[in-house]
Design an enzyme around this catalytic site. Sequence first.
Site, short mmCIF file in Angstrom:
data_model
loop_
_atom_site.label_atom_id
_atom_site.label_comp_id
_atom_site.label_asym_id
_atom_site.label_seq_id
_atom_site.Cartn_x
_atom_site.Cartn_y
_atom_site.Cartn_z
N PRO A 2 134.94 86.98 5.02
CA PRO A 2 133.62 87.15 5.16
C PRO A 2 132.27 87.47 3.88
CG PRO A 2 134.03 88.89 6.90
CD PRO A 2 135.37 88.56 6.33
N GLU A 3 131.53 86.57 4.11
CA GLU A 3 130.75 86.38 2.49
C GLU A 3 129.50 86.12 3.31
OE1 GLU A 3 132.23 84.03 -0.58
OE2 GLU A 3 134.21 83.18 0.44
N ARG A 111 142.69 94.06 9.21
CA ARG A 111 144.18 95.40 8.59
C ARG A 111 143.44 96.19 7.96
NH1 ARG A 111 145.29 91.73 3.73
NH2 ARG A 111 145.78 93.63 3.38
#
Length: 270
Positions: A2-3, A111
């Site tokens: 996500p940016e 993750r």
Amino acid sequence: MPELPEVETIKKDLEKLIVGRKVLGIETNSPKQVQPSLEIARKAIVGMTIKKVQRRAKILQIFFSNGSIIIIHLKLTGRLLVRKKGDKSDDWQHITVSLSGGKELRFADSRKFGWFRLLKNETELKKILKEFGPEPLDDLTLPVFQKILSSTSRPVKIILMDPKRISGVGNIYASEALFLAGIDPRRAANKIKPEVQKLYEALEKVLKLGLKYRGASDQYYLDALGRKGAYQEHFLVYGRQKKKCLVCSDLIKRIVLGGRGTFYCSTCQK
Ligand SMILES: [Zn+2]
């Protein structure tokens, strides 16, 4: 990962969904992701009311009525979801914060690189945030941008993605902005002087498009209600290797730059 547009979309959702609610409890099945520890976080926030939610760079901040703050980094695969108590559990759900009004704030992360960290106060927060470069769409002005690029001969894409120099820009938005500006991602940052303004405007444009489409869900990203964003449907180069460039019809290339897959058109980008 996500940016800026993805994290900002979640921030706006959380403002509507959790501000004003009281924390009733916190649980985790992944204790390493709660820092400094579940017990310390529980003591600090249970019984407190959520006062506001902020974002800086890719870091979300939740402020509580006793002055403590939880900061959250979603890293590669993190999701923050607001669900009703009793809703079926989410995939990779690792941290659950029970809230008043029958809601839960859930941190899900395939993750497990993301983190959920308690800070005692704003002084601690300021210390962490001062490590980050200026914020596009805010204090990253054109002169500041010019100065950042002219200070190094490293590849321009790597500079766009360096959080110490510029906040919130990752692989997707850097790739798309460089395409719009017609700049080869490998070019030395200090050698693009004639096109700096074009790149500045392109970066602003792609970030605003990302916000408009509520983020890019090419991988794990979901908003706080578990919905996909739509910006991936508008990618010009990112993830489009061997497909036709939408401008010149030549094939989009993929190279590895700074360890990251990098997509560009060798005809449109010089
Ligand atoms: Zn092209």
